[in-house]
Design a protein around this motif. Structure first.
Motif, mmCIF file in Angstrom:
data_model
loop_
_atom_site.group_PDB
_atom_site.id
_atom_site.type_symbol
_atom_site.label_atom_id
_atom_site.label_comp_id
_atom_site.label_asym_id
_atom_site.label_seq_id
_atom_site.Cartn_x
_atom_site.Cartn_y
_atom_site.Cartn_z
ATOM 1 N N ASP A 150 -39.529 53.383 -2.890
ATOM 2 C CA ASP A 150 -40.716 52.676 -2.398
ATOM 3 C C ASP A 150 -40.656 51.222 -2.831
ATOM 4 O O ASP A 150 -40.138 50.901 -3.917
ATOM 5 C CB ASP A 150 -41.989 53.333 -2.930
ATOM 6 C CG ASP A 150 -43.205 53.041 -2.063
ATOM 7 O OD1 ASP A 150 -43.683 53.975 -1.390
ATOM 8 O OD2 ASP A 150 -43.678 51.884 -2.053
ATOM 9 N N LEU A 151 -41.226 50.353 -2.007
ATOM 10 C CA LEU A 151 -41.273 48.929 -2.307
ATOM 11 C C LEU A 151 -42.280 48.622 -3.404
ATOM 12 O O LEU A 151 -42.152 47.633 -4.124
ATOM 13 C CB LEU A 151 -41.626 48.154 -1.029
ATOM 14 C CG LEU A 151 -41.275 46.677 -0.941
ATOM 15 C CD1 LEU A 151 -39.781 46.451 -1.180
ATOM 16 C CD2 LEU A 151 -41.673 46.130 0.430
ATOM 17 N N ASP A 152 -43.295 49.477 -3.542
ATOM 18 C CA ASP A 152 -44.370 49.268 -4.509
ATOM 19 C C ASP A 152 -44.012 49.960 -5.831
ATOM 20 O O ASP A 152 -44.191 51.173 -5.988
ATOM 21 C CB ASP A 152 -45.684 49.825 -3.954
ATOM 22 C CG ASP A 152 -46.900 49.400 -4.753
ATOM 23 O OD1 ASP A 152 -46.801 49.283 -5.994
ATOM 24 O OD2 ASP A 152 -47.971 49.193 -4.140
ATOM 25 N N GLU A 153 -43.541 49.193 -6.776
ATOM 26 C CA GLU A 153 -43.106 49.770 -8.055
ATOM 27 C C GLU A 153 -44.271 50.300 -8.870
ATOM 28 O O GLU A 153 -44.131 51.297 -9.583
ATOM 29 C CB GLU A 153 -42.316 48.730 -8.849
ATOM 30 C CG GLU A 153 -41.015 48.317 -8.162
ATOM 31 C CD GLU A 153 -40.136 47.446 -9.046
ATOM 32 O OE1 GLU A 153 -39.988 47.774 -10.229
ATOM 33 O OE2 GLU A 153 -39.611 46.433 -8.536
ATOM 34 N N GLU A 154 -45.426 49.652 -8.791
ATOM 35 C CA GLU A 154 -46.613 50.133 -9.505
ATOM 36 C C GLU A 154 -46.990 51.530 -9.017
ATOM 37 O O GLU A 154 -47.275 52.430 -9.819
ATOM 38 C CB GLU A 154 -47.780 49.167 -9.297
ATOM 39 C CG GLU A 154 -49.069 49.608 -9.975
ATOM 40 C CD GLU A 154 -50.262 48.742 -9.587
ATOM 41 O OE1 GLU A 154 -51.388 49.091 -9.987
ATOM 42 O OE2 GLU A 154 -50.076 47.736 -8.866
ATOM 43 N N ALA A 155 -46.970 51.722 -7.706
ATOM 44 C CA ALA A 155 -47.293 53.030 -7.140
ATOM 45 C C ALA A 155 -46.240 54.069 -7.523
ATOM 46 O O ALA A 155 -46.567 55.229 -7.793
ATOM 47 C CB ALA A 155 -47.406 52.929 -5.620
ATOM 48 N N GLY A 156 -44.987 53.649 -7.547
ATOM 49 C CA GLY A 156 -43.922 54.571 -7.934
ATOM 50 C C GLY A 156 -44.054 55.043 -9.367
ATOM 51 O O GLY A 156 -43.899 56.239 -9.661
ATOM 52 N N ARG A 157 -44.361 54.102 -10.273
ATOM 53 C CA ARG A 157 -44.548 54.494 -11.678
ATOM 54 C C ARG A 157 -45.754 55.413 -11.843
ATOM 55 O O ARG A 157 -45.743 56.340 -12.669
ATOM 56 C CB ARG A 157 -44.705 53.237 -12.539
ATOM 57 C CG ARG A 157 -43.420 52.428 -12.689
ATOM 58 C CD ARG A 157 -43.552 51.375 -13.776
ATOM 59 N NE ARG A 157 -44.576 50.382 -13.453
ATOM 60 C CZ ARG A 157 -44.356 49.255 -12.778
ATOM 61 N NH1 ARG A 157 -43.133 48.983 -12.355
ATOM 62 N NH2 ARG A 157 -45.336 48.405 -12.533
ATOM 63 N N ALA A 158 -46.796 55.174 -11.043
ATOM 64 C CA ALA A 158 -47.980 56.043 -11.099
ATOM 65 C C ALA A 158 -47.630 57.461 -10.675
ATOM 66 O O ALA A 158 -48.143 58.436 -11.251
ATOM 67 C CB ALA A 158 -49.087 55.476 -10.213
ATOM 68 N N CYS A 159 -46.759 57.597 -9.681
ATOM 69 C CA CYS A 159 -46.317 58.933 -9.257
ATOM 70 C C CYS A 159 -45.627 59.670 -10.401
ATOM 71 O O CYS A 159 -45.910 60.841 -10.660
ATOM 72 C CB CYS A 159 -45.371 58.827 -8.067
ATOM 73 S SG CYS A 159 -46.170 58.561 -6.489
ATOM 74 N N LEU A 160 -44.712 58.995 -11.070
ATOM 75 C CA LEU A 160 -44.002 59.620 -12.184
ATOM 76 C C LEU A 160 -44.972 60.073 -13.267
ATOM 77 O O LEU A 160 -44.847 61.164 -13.823
ATOM 78 C CB LEU A 160 -42.985 58.643 -12.765
ATOM 79 C CG LEU A 160 -41.832 58.210 -11.861
ATOM 80 C CD1 LEU A 160 -40.921 57.239 -12.599
ATOM 81 C CD2 LEU A 160 -41.039 59.418 -11.372
ATOM 82 N N ARG A 161 -45.942 59.209 -13.550
ATOM 83 C CA ARG A 161 -46.904 59.501 -14.610
ATOM 84 C C ARG A 161 -47.841 60.644 -14.216
ATOM 85 O O ARG A 161 -48.081 61.571 -15.013
ATOM 86 C CB ARG A 161 -47.710 58.242 -14.918
ATOM 87 C CG ARG A 161 -48.689 58.381 -16.083
ATOM 88 C CD ARG A 161 -49.330 57.054 -16.418
ATOM 89 N NE ARG A 161 -50.151 56.524 -15.319
ATOM 90 C CZ ARG A 161 -49.794 55.496 -14.542
ATOM 91 N NH1 ARG A 161 -48.634 54.891 -14.712
ATOM 92 N NH2 ARG A 161 -50.597 55.082 -13.575
ATOM 93 N N GLU A 162 -48.370 60.612 -13.013
ATOM 94 C CA GLU A 162 -49.387 61.581 -12.610
ATOM 95 C C GLU A 162 -48.800 62.938 -12.230
ATOM 96 O O GLU A 162 -49.406 63.977 -12.503
ATOM 97 C CB GLU A 162 -50.199 61.020 -11.448
ATOM 98 C CG GLU A 162 -51.051 59.810 -11.834
ATOM 99 C CD GLU A 162 -51.867 59.258 -10.683
ATOM 100 O OE1 GLU A 162 -52.945 58.721 -10.953
ATOM 101 O OE2 GLU A 162 -51.428 59.368 -9.516
ATOM 102 N N ARG A 202 -37.746 61.374 -9.801
ATOM 103 C CA ARG A 202 -37.305 60.036 -10.166
ATOM 104 C C ARG A 202 -37.809 59.038 -9.126
ATOM 105 O O ARG A 202 -38.105 59.390 -7.989
ATOM 106 C CB ARG A 202 -35.771 59.977 -10.251
ATOM 107 C CG ARG A 202 -35.216 60.650 -11.492
ATOM 108 C CD ARG A 202 -35.509 59.804 -12.720
ATOM 109 N NE ARG A 202 -35.003 60.378 -13.954
ATOM 110 C CZ ARG A 202 -35.723 61.109 -14.780
ATOM 111 N NH1 ARG A 202 -36.974 61.402 -14.475
ATOM 112 N NH2 ARG A 202 -35.199 61.554 -15.902
ATOM 113 N N PHE A 203 -37.905 57.775 -9.544
ATOM 114 C CA PHE A 203 -38.352 56.710 -8.655
ATOM 115 C C PHE A 203 -37.361 55.556 -8.682
ATOM 116 O O PHE A 203 -36.835 55.207 -9.737
ATOM 117 C CB PHE A 203 -39.730 56.192 -9.071
ATOM 118 C CG PHE A 203 -40.107 54.898 -8.394
ATOM 119 C CD1 PHE A 203 -40.514 54.884 -7.072
ATOM 120 C CD2 PHE A 203 -40.018 53.687 -9.077
ATOM 121 C CE1 PHE A 203 -40.824 53.690 -6.429
ATOM 122 C CE2 PHE A 203 -40.328 52.491 -8.452
ATOM 123 C CZ PHE A 203 -40.733 52.489 -7.122
#
Length: 271
Positions: free
Chosen positions: A48-60, A68-69
Motif C-alpha cells: 500500500d502507498l499509505d504507510e501509516e495505514a499499513g502499520r495500523a493493519c499490522l498493529r490491529e 507483513r506490510f
C-alpha cells in the motif's frame, strides 16, 4: 456400472499456509480481503502507498509472522519488483495475488476539462498497476502451481465497467479495461494460473479506513432499500468472494467477472 464419486469436503481454512499478496490492502475493500484471507489460513503481504495505514493493519490485526506490510506504488515497476521480491524472501512462494490498488474517487469532472495527465493517472493506477503486479508475480505463481498449489489472480474491477454516472469516463475506462485484461490473461496464464475479477457496487468502507480517518458510515434507509438485497455492501462481502476465487474449490472458474452489488445492476430504473 461406475460408482458414484465420494462427497467432497469444504475446508474451514481453504487458504491454509498459502501466500497471498494484496495491493491497496491497508484500507477499504483491500483490508477486508486481508481480513478474509487471514481468517482462511493464509499468510498475507499487504502492499500500500499509505504507510501509516499499513502499520495500523499490522498493529490491529496482530497476526504475527503471517502478516507483513510493504510500501508499494503500483505505478512504479521498481516498487512492484521489490514487493514481489519481499514476498518471496519472507514466505518463499506466492499462491495468490489480489490487484486492488487504485484511485477510489471515480469523478474527474467533465471530459472537456479533463487533462491528459489526469486521464493517464487514473488508467495507470488501476490498469498499469495490475499489469505490473501480474507481470512480476506470474513466474512465482506458475512455480506454485507446478508444485501442486491452486495459483490464482483476482483483479478488483467495478460495476462502473458496465454502468456509469456523469463525469467518470476515466475510471469507467480503467475498470472496463481491467475486466478485459482479466479474461485475456486467463487464457494466457492457464491452466497453471487462474485469473478472475470482481466488480463491486456500492461498498461502504468508512469503518475500514486507518484509525484517524475511520468513521461510522452515514447511510439512509433509502440507500439500503434501493438494493434488491436490502442493504449496502460491506468489505467482508467482497472478501468472501475473493477467498473463494483464491482457493482450490474454485478450480474450475477462470476468466470470469463477478458482479457483487446487491442486485443493483439488475434492477430496472425509470425516471
Amino acid at each position: 456400472m461406475p460408482s458414484v464419486p465420494p462427497a467432497f469436503a469444504m475446508s474451514s481454512a481453504p487458504l491454509q499456509d498459502r501466500v497471498v499478496l494484496v495491493t491497496g490492502g491497508a484500507q477499504g475493500i483491500g483490508r477486508g480481503i486481508v481480513h478474509g484471507a487471514l481468517a482462511a489460513g493464509a499468510r498475507v503481504l499487504i502492499g500500500d502507498l499509505d504507510e501509516e495505514a499499513g502499520r495500523a493493519c499490522l498493529r490491529e490485526l496482530a497476526a504475527g509472522e503471517r502478516l507483513r506490510f510493504v510500501a508499494l506504488d503500483v505505478g512504479r515497476e521498481a516498487s512492484v519488483r521489490r514487493f514481489v521480491g519481499t514476498a518471496l524472501a519472507r514466505f518463499g512462494r506466492i499462491d495468490g495475488l489480489v490487484n486492488n490498488a487504485g484511485i477510489a474517487d471515480p469523478h474527474t469532472g467533465p471530459l472537456h476539462a479533463l487533462a491528459l495527465r489526469q486521464w493517464r493517472r487514473m488508467l495507470g493506477a488501476h490498469l498499469d498497476g495490475a499489469f505490473l503486479c501480474c507481470k512480476h508475480a506470474l513466474p512465482a505463481l506458475r512455480a506454485a502451481a507446478a508444485g501442486g498449489a491452486a495459483a490464482s489472480i483476482v483483479n478488483i474491477a467495478s460495476t462502473r465497467a458496465r454502468q456509469s454516472e456523469p463525469d467518470t469516463e476515466a475510471y469507467a475506462a480503467a475498470k472496463g479495461a481491467l475486466v478485459a485484461f482479466t479474461h485475456a490473461l486467463a487464457i494466457s496464464a492457464g491452466p497453471q494460473v487462474r485469473v478472475n475479477s470482481i466488480s463491486p457496487g456500492w461498498i461502504a468502507t468508512d469503518a475500514w479506513r486507518k484509525p484517524g480517518a475511520r468513521r461510522r458510515p452515514k447511510l439512509r434507509p433509502i440507500d439500503h432499500a434501493q438494493h434488491p438485497a436490502g442493504r449496502v455492501g460491506a468489505p467482508e462481502d467482497v472478501a468472501a468472494l475473493a477467498v473463494y476465487l483464491l482457493s482450490p474449490p474454485s478450480g474450475f472458474v477462470t476468466g470470469q467477472d463477478f458482479v457483487i452489488d446487491g442486485g443493483m445492476s439488475r434492477r430496472m430504473q425509470y425516471a
